[in-house]
Write a protein that holds these residues in place. Structure first.
Motif, PDB file in Angstrom:
ATOM      1  N   GLU A 126      -3.930  44.637  47.597  1.00 26.26           N
ATOM      2  CA  GLU A 126      -3.079  44.562  46.414  1.00 26.26           C
ATOM      3  C   GLU A 126      -2.090  43.399  46.527  1.00 26.26           C
ATOM      4  OE1 GLU A 126      -1.592  45.528  42.687  1.00 26.26           O
ATOM      5  OE2 GLU A 126      -3.426  46.145  43.728  1.00 26.26           O
ATOM      6  N   LEU A 127      -1.508  43.221  47.709  1.00 27.21           N
ATOM      7  CA  LEU A 127      -0.598  42.095  47.900  1.00 27.21           C
ATOM      8  C   LEU A 127      -1.321  40.758  47.761  1.00 27.21           C
ATOM      9  CD1 LEU A 127       1.505  43.390  50.925  1.00 27.21           C
ATOM     10  CD2 LEU A 127       2.341  43.008  48.597  1.00 27.21           C
ATOM     11  N   GLN A 128      -2.506  40.693  48.296  1.00 26.01           N
ATOM     12  CA  GLN A 128      -3.286  39.461  48.182  1.00 26.01           C
ATOM     13  C   GLN A 128      -3.604  39.147  46.723  1.00 26.01           C
ATOM     14  OE1 GLN A 128      -7.233  39.603  49.868  1.00 26.01           O
ATOM     15  NE2 GLN A 128      -7.171  37.453  50.443  1.00 26.01           N
ATOM     16  N   ARG A 129      -3.949  40.170  45.955  1.00 25.69           N
ATOM     17  CA  ARG A 129      -4.263  39.953  44.544  1.00 25.69           C
ATOM     18  C   ARG A 129      -3.021  39.478  43.777  1.00 25.69           C
ATOM     19  NH1 ARG A 129      -3.628  42.439  39.923  1.00 25.69           N
ATOM     20  NH2 ARG A 129      -2.525  44.147  40.923  1.00 25.69           N
ATOM     21  N   GLU A 130      -1.877  40.109  44.029  1.00 25.12           N
ATOM     22  CA  GLU A 130      -0.659  39.717  43.323  1.00 25.12           C
ATOM     23  C   GLU A 130      -0.203  38.317  43.721  1.00 25.12           C
ATOM     24  OE1 GLU A 130       2.377  42.595  43.730  1.00 25.12           O
ATOM     25  OE2 GLU A 130       1.213  44.246  42.883  1.00 25.12           O
ATOM     26  N   LEU A 131      -0.325  37.989  45.006  1.00 20.97           N
ATOM     27  CA  LEU A 131       0.065  36.650  45.442  1.00 20.97           C
ATOM     28  C   LEU A 131      -0.850  35.583  44.837  1.00 20.97           C
ATOM     29  CD1 LEU A 131       1.075  37.048  49.184  1.00 20.97           C
ATOM     30  CD2 LEU A 131       2.473  36.071  47.363  1.00 20.97           C
ATOM     31  N   THR A 132      -2.140  35.868  44.767  1.00 22.08           N
ATOM     32  CA  THR A 132      -3.073  34.913  44.175  1.00 22.08           C
ATOM     33  C   THR A 132      -2.759  34.681  42.704  1.00 22.08           C
ATOM     34  OG1 THR A 132      -4.791  35.610  45.740  1.00 22.08           O
ATOM     35  CG2 THR A 132      -5.500  34.405  43.783  1.00 22.08           C
ATOM     36  N   ALA A 133      -2.485  35.778  41.973  1.00 16.28           N
ATOM     37  CA  ALA A 133      -2.130  35.630  40.556  1.00 16.28           C
ATOM     38  C   ALA A 133      -0.809  34.879  40.394  1.00 16.28           C
ATOM     39  CB  ALA A 133      -2.041  37.009  39.904  1.00 16.28           C
ATOM     40  N   THR A 134       0.145  35.131  41.289  1.00 12.83           N
ATOM     41  CA  THR A 134       1.424  34.424  41.217  1.00 12.83           C
ATOM     42  C   THR A 134       1.248  32.937  41.482  1.00 12.83           C
ATOM     43  OG1 THR A 134       2.583  36.423  41.947  1.00 12.83           O
ATOM     44  CG2 THR A 134       3.754  34.335  42.148  1.00 12.83           C
ATOM     45  N   GLU A 135       0.429  32.589  42.462  1.00 10.48           N
ATOM     46  CA  GLU A 135       0.180  31.178  42.750  1.00 10.48           C
ATOM     47  C   GLU A 135      -0.500  30.491  41.573  1.00 10.48           C
ATOM     48  OE1 GLU A 135       1.118  29.327  45.173  1.00 10.48           O
ATOM     49  OE2 GLU A 135       1.943  30.823  46.544  1.00 10.48           O
ATOM     50  N   ASP A 136      -1.396  31.181  40.887  1.00  7.97           N
ATOM     51  CA  ASP A 136      -2.047  30.591  39.716  1.00  7.97           C
ATOM     52  C   ASP A 136      -1.033  30.326  38.601  1.00  7.97           C
ATOM     53  OD1 ASP A 136      -4.447  30.713  41.030  1.00  7.97           O
ATOM     54  OD2 ASP A 136      -5.074  32.605  40.107  1.00  7.97           O
ATOM     55  N   ARG A 137      -0.121  31.268  38.383  1.00  8.59           N
ATOM     56  CA  ARG A 137       0.898  31.051  37.347  1.00  8.59           C
ATOM     57  C   ARG A 137       1.865  29.936  37.739  1.00  8.59           C
ATOM     58  NH1 ARG A 137       0.433  36.814  36.993  1.00  8.59           N
ATOM     59  NH2 ARG A 137       2.134  37.088  38.486  1.00  8.59           N
ATOM     60  N   ILE A 138       2.171  29.826  39.018  1.00 10.70           N
ATOM     61  CA  ILE A 138       3.033  28.730  39.468  1.00 10.70           C
ATOM     62  C   ILE A 138       2.347  27.383  39.233  1.00 10.70           C
ATOM     63  CG2 ILE A 138       4.066  27.665  41.513  1.00 10.70           C
ATOM     64  CD1 ILE A 138       4.626  30.462  42.574  1.00 10.70           C
ATOM     65  N   ALA A 139       1.060  27.314  39.523  1.00  3.89           N
ATOM     66  CA  ALA A 139       0.327  26.063  39.315  1.00  3.89           C
ATOM     67  C   ALA A 139       0.278  25.695  37.837  1.00  3.89           C
ATOM     68  CB  ALA A 139      -1.084  26.194  39.881  1.00  3.89           C
ATOM     69  N   ALA A 140       0.051  26.679  36.960  1.00  2.94           N
ATOM     70  CA  ALA A 140       0.034  26.390  35.521  1.00  2.94           C
ATOM     71  C   ALA A 140       1.411  25.959  35.029  1.00  2.94           C
ATOM     72  CB  ALA A 140      -0.448  27.623  34.753  1.00  2.94           C
ATOM     73  N   GLY A 141       2.458  26.645  35.496  1.00  3.81           N
ATOM     74  CA  GLY A 141       3.805  26.244  35.114  1.00  3.81           C
ATOM     75  C   GLY A 141       4.177  24.876  35.637  1.00  3.81           C
ATOM     76  N   ARG A 142       3.685  24.527  36.832  1.00  8.13           N
ATOM     77  CA  ARG A 142       3.973  23.199  37.392  1.00  8.13           C
ATOM     78  C   ARG A 142       3.372  22.112  36.511  1.00  8.13           C
ATOM     79  NH1 ARG A 142       1.546  23.755  41.899  1.00  8.13           N
ATOM     80  NH2 ARG A 142       3.325  24.229  43.249  1.00  8.13           N
TER      81      ARG A 142
END
Length: 275
Positions: A126-142
């Motif tokens: 679950e932590l891995q899934r949430e971290l992966t989704a967070t990194e994707d949103r950070i990349a899109a926001g960047r």
């Protein structure tokens, strides 16, 4: 004289309108940069909250990754401190720390591939899934943030808008870039394993024939010979072919057999015609 005053008045009014419009454009661009950065900041703070739980979960299963865990924790604390101290748009120092933290988290997730028990843990997944989704949103926001910074910096540096930018202290914004060579490196694909595979033999083996003959086993297409390309595949039926017809052959006339008893009927011949 009156015409000259009118012309000067029109020029002054035109310059004022142009200056106000340009100033409002700078303000809109700066506010757009700040808004796009706040969206990234929300995801960064979410990552700060997820990393301690990830570190504790990995520590329980992978004690040998102590150096990696300590590095992730140190970078997380450093980034959180810069976020609290800054309170505004990103700085070059914080961008570098956030970049290093992204790489450390990525390396940690890769290193745990050697621990099957950890990979099957529900909390870690679950932590891995949430971290992966967070990194994707950070990349899109960047990407969105950097696009706004590019437009704003172009206005600041271009003439004649740079004159107004210098008068009202509109300074260049900082990019939130990724300079990690590992992230920019393209993945390497090797086709050696495919080319080294042994070629299939043309004749089926006894094991293949035995596997195809078992009625309770699943269908195995490799267990059937493929010598005839026109033959139907296992489990399929070929379409019926129309019947062909051959012309009838005339049978020879049956020869008369002499009746039983040895009697042969006389052969009567017509007498010759007199001339």
């Amino acid at each position: 004289m009156g015409t000259v005053l009118v012309i000067l008045l029109v020029i002054v009014v035109g310059l004022a309108i142009w200056g106000v419009s340009l100033y409002n454009g700078f303000v809109r661009s700066r506010n757009l940069i700040q808004e796009s950065w706040r969206q990234i900041d929300v995801e960064l703070n979410r990552r700060y909250d997820l990393i301690p739980n990830l570190v504790e979960t990995v520590r329980a299963y992978a004690a040998h990754e102590r150096n990696t865990l300590e590095g992730v924790t140190r970078l997380r604390n450093q980034a959180a401190s810069l976020a609290q101290a800054g309170g505004g748009p990103v700085t070059q120092e914080r961008a570098q720390v956030e970049e290093q933290l992204s790489g450390a988290v990525r390396n940690l997730l890769v290193s745990v591939e050697a621990y099957p028990e950890l990979k099957s843990n529900v909390n870690f997944l679950e932590l891995q899934r949430e971290l992966t989704a967070t990194e994707d949103r950070i990349a899109a926001g960047r990407r969105f943030y950097n696009a706004n910074v590019r437009n704003y910096n172009t206005q600041v540096e271009s003439f004649p808008s740079n004159v107004l930018a210098g008068m009202f202290k509109f300074e260049k914004a900082t990019y939130f870039e990724v300079n990690d060579a590992a992230v920019r490196q393209a993945p390497h694909v090797s086709f050696g394993e495919i080319s080294d595979r042994p070629e299939a033999t043309s004749e089926p083996t006894n094991d293949q024939l035995a596997a195809g003959a078992q009625p309770s086993a699943l269908p195995n297409p490799q267990a059937y010979p493929q010598a005839d390309p026109a033959a139907p595949a296992p489990g399929q039926f070929s379409a019926p072919q129309p019947p062909t017809y051959a012309p009838p052959v005339e049978a020879p006339a049956p020869q008369q057999q002499p009746p039983q008893g040895g009697y042969t009927p006389p052969n009567y011949q017509q007498p010759p015609t007199q001339q």
